[in-house]
Design a protein around this motif. Structure first.
Motif, short mmCIF file in Angstrom:
data_model
loop_
_atom_site.label_atom_id
_atom_site.label_comp_id
_atom_site.label_asym_id
_atom_site.label_seq_id
_atom_site.Cartn_x
_atom_site.Cartn_y
_atom_site.Cartn_z
N ALA A 24 0.85 -1.20 0.00
CA ALA A 24 0.00 0.00 0.00
C ALA A 24 0.88 1.26 0.00
O ALA A 24 0.60 2.23 -0.71
CB ALA A 24 -0.92 0.00 1.22
N GLU A 25 1.97 1.23 0.77
CA GLU A 25 2.86 2.41 0.82
C GLU A 25 3.61 2.55 -0.51
O GLU A 25 3.88 3.66 -0.97
CB GLU A 25 3.85 2.31 1.98
N VAL A 26 3.95 1.41 -1.13
CA VAL A 26 4.64 1.47 -2.42
C VAL A 26 3.72 2.12 -3.46
O VAL A 26 4.12 3.03 -4.19
CB VAL A 26 5.05 0.04 -2.88
N VAL A 43 -6.90 -4.13 -5.46
CA VAL A 43 -7.42 -5.50 -5.30
C VAL A 43 -6.39 -6.56 -5.68
O VAL A 43 -6.14 -7.49 -4.89
CB VAL A 43 -8.76 -5.66 -6.07
N PRO A 44 -5.75 -6.46 -6.87
CA PRO A 44 -4.76 -7.51 -7.20
C PRO A 44 -3.56 -7.55 -6.24
O PRO A 44 -2.81 -8.52 -6.24
CB PRO A 44 -4.33 -7.18 -8.63
N PHE A 45 -3.39 -6.51 -5.45
CA PHE A 45 -2.31 -6.54 -4.45
C PHE A 45 -2.87 -6.93 -3.07
O PHE A 45 -2.26 -6.62 -2.04
CB PHE A 45 -1.58 -5.19 -4.41
N ASN A 46 -4.01 -7.63 -3.11
CA ASN A 46 -4.59 -8.21 -1.89
C ASN A 46 -4.87 -7.17 -0.81
O ASN A 46 -4.72 -7.45 0.39
CB ASN A 46 -3.69 -9.31 -1.32
N LEU A 47 -5.21 -5.97 -1.25
CA LEU A 47 -5.50 -4.91 -0.27
C LEU A 47 -6.99 -4.59 -0.30
O LEU A 47 -7.63 -4.66 -1.36
CB LEU A 47 -4.67 -3.66 -0.60
#
Ligand code: GLY
Length: 369
Positions: free
Chosen positions: A186-188, A300-304
């Motif tokens: 998320a920070e990236v 979403v694709p980064f599981n967040l």
């Protein structure tokens, strides 16, 4: 591997960030600070202690006067003045002096708390950061923010205090569980959103390598993220102005983190806060509708998460206004003008914030639709 960034202030080098694939260069890096005559205290948490404390201690033994390890219980609930007191007590009992050094080995909680102890113990002792989570590597270990939570107020007590060195062993990212890893993402993604659209595209293009935790790609990603952070903190080290853009997604994010009693990870709350802030930006016609939905859906694709259950939106609103980002009656809110460009705004109303919170709130009524 073996890359290096230098953080400067007024063109004067302040500290280096080194990127390695193990701890083998740590002693060599620390010898530059004359550690042969110093006692070192590795401050860590109960989880990281079992993973890396012995390895780091072994890497330093024989290169310094003595190495001690102090571990406190893992988790955000330890980020408080009680833990600070426990560390002071350990340092006093073990006769640490002003010339000695602390080593923060762990994630953001360890780094922020140890940094605050370093800033205040004996009016300041040297410390270095060895961040072991993605979140700490791309954000909290860089820029000199240290501190702890106070009652319901996050990061309310602290100091700007620079480490002497940030040593990143990129391979530790393999030991993170998926939730921790994606929390750091998320920070990236935040850096792409606030600072550089091409980096945002790069993250999406490299999604599969990132999922596979390809270490070359992760190193590239961490170095790029730190470079954006460097650009901001060098210009505004103590957050008098532009540094506030790094708080994109954090105002509402921090409030959710607190309301959920830290059940959700920091990055998960930041993702939710970014969605709400992007929504407000759309409603103000800074972003188009399509841009808003693209930003939202890319978490979403980064599981967040992009929505959250079991919150009281009014309570979240109330918590956002007790955040330290308030300036008088106004909240310093970060909006997006486009992907890659954030703006600081002091005119966002409580109603707009509540609308943003409602956008990410998944209520029982949503089930019925
Ligand atoms: N994590 C935000 C900052 O360092 O300013």
């Amino acid at each position: 591997m073996s890359q290096r960034l230098t953080i400067n202030q007024n063109t004067k080098p302040i500290y280096d960030i080194v990127y390695e694939s193990d701890f083998s260069k740590l002693a060599e890096e620390l010898e530059k600070f004359d550690i042969i005559s110093k006692k070192l205290c590795i401050v860590t948490d109960s989880k990281v202690e079992g993973l890396y404390a012995a390895e780091v201690k072994n890497a330093l033994e024989g290169h310094c006067k003595e190495v001690k390890v102090f571990a406190f219980p893992e988790g955000e609930k330890s980020k408080n003045l009680d833990t600070v007191k426990d560390i002071y007590t350990f340092l006093i009992e073990n006769k640490f002096e002003r010339k000695d050094m602390l080593i923060a080995l762990g994630g953001g909680v360890v780094g922020d708390t140890t940094g605050f102890v370093a800033a205040t113990y004996l009016r300041g002792v040297d410390f270095i950061q060895i961040p072991t989570t993605l979140l700490a590597q791309v954000d909290s270990s860089v820029g000199g923010k240290t501190g702890v939570d106070f009652d319901q107020y996050k990061n309310m007590v602290g100091a700007f205090y620079m480490p002497k060195l940030v040593y990143m062993n990129i391979s530790v990212l393999n030991s993170l569980d998926d939730r921790q890893f994606y929390s750091g993402m998320a920070e990236v993604m935040k850096y792409g959103l606030i600072k550089n659209a091409s980096f945002y595209e790069w993250i999406i293009e490299n999604m599969y390598e990132i999922h596979d935790r390809n270490l070359d790609v992760l190193e590239d990603m961490v170095v790029k993220s730190c470079t954006y952070k460097k650009l901001v903190v060098e210009k505004d080290p103590t957050e008098k102005g532009e540094r506030a853009i790094l708080n994109f997604g954090h105002t509402i994010g921090h409030a959710i983190e607190k309301a959920k009693n830290f059940e959700l990870l920091h990055g998960e709350c930041v993702a939710l806060g970014c969605v709400a802030a992007a929504f407000i930006s759309w409603k103000r016609e800074l972003l188009s509708k399509d841009e808003y939905y693209e930003i939202r859906d890319m978490f979403v694709p980064f599981n967040l998460p992009i929505s959250v259950e079991d919150i009281n939106p009014e309570e979240i609103l109330q918590l956002t206004t007790s955040d330290k980002k308030m300036e008088g009656d106004h909240i310093k809110f970060i909006l997006l003008k486009k992907v890659g460009k954030a703006v600081i705004d002091n005119t966002v109303t409580k109603e707009e914030i509540l609308n943003g919170i409602n956008e990410i709130y998944f209520s029982e009524e949503d089930w019925d639709e």
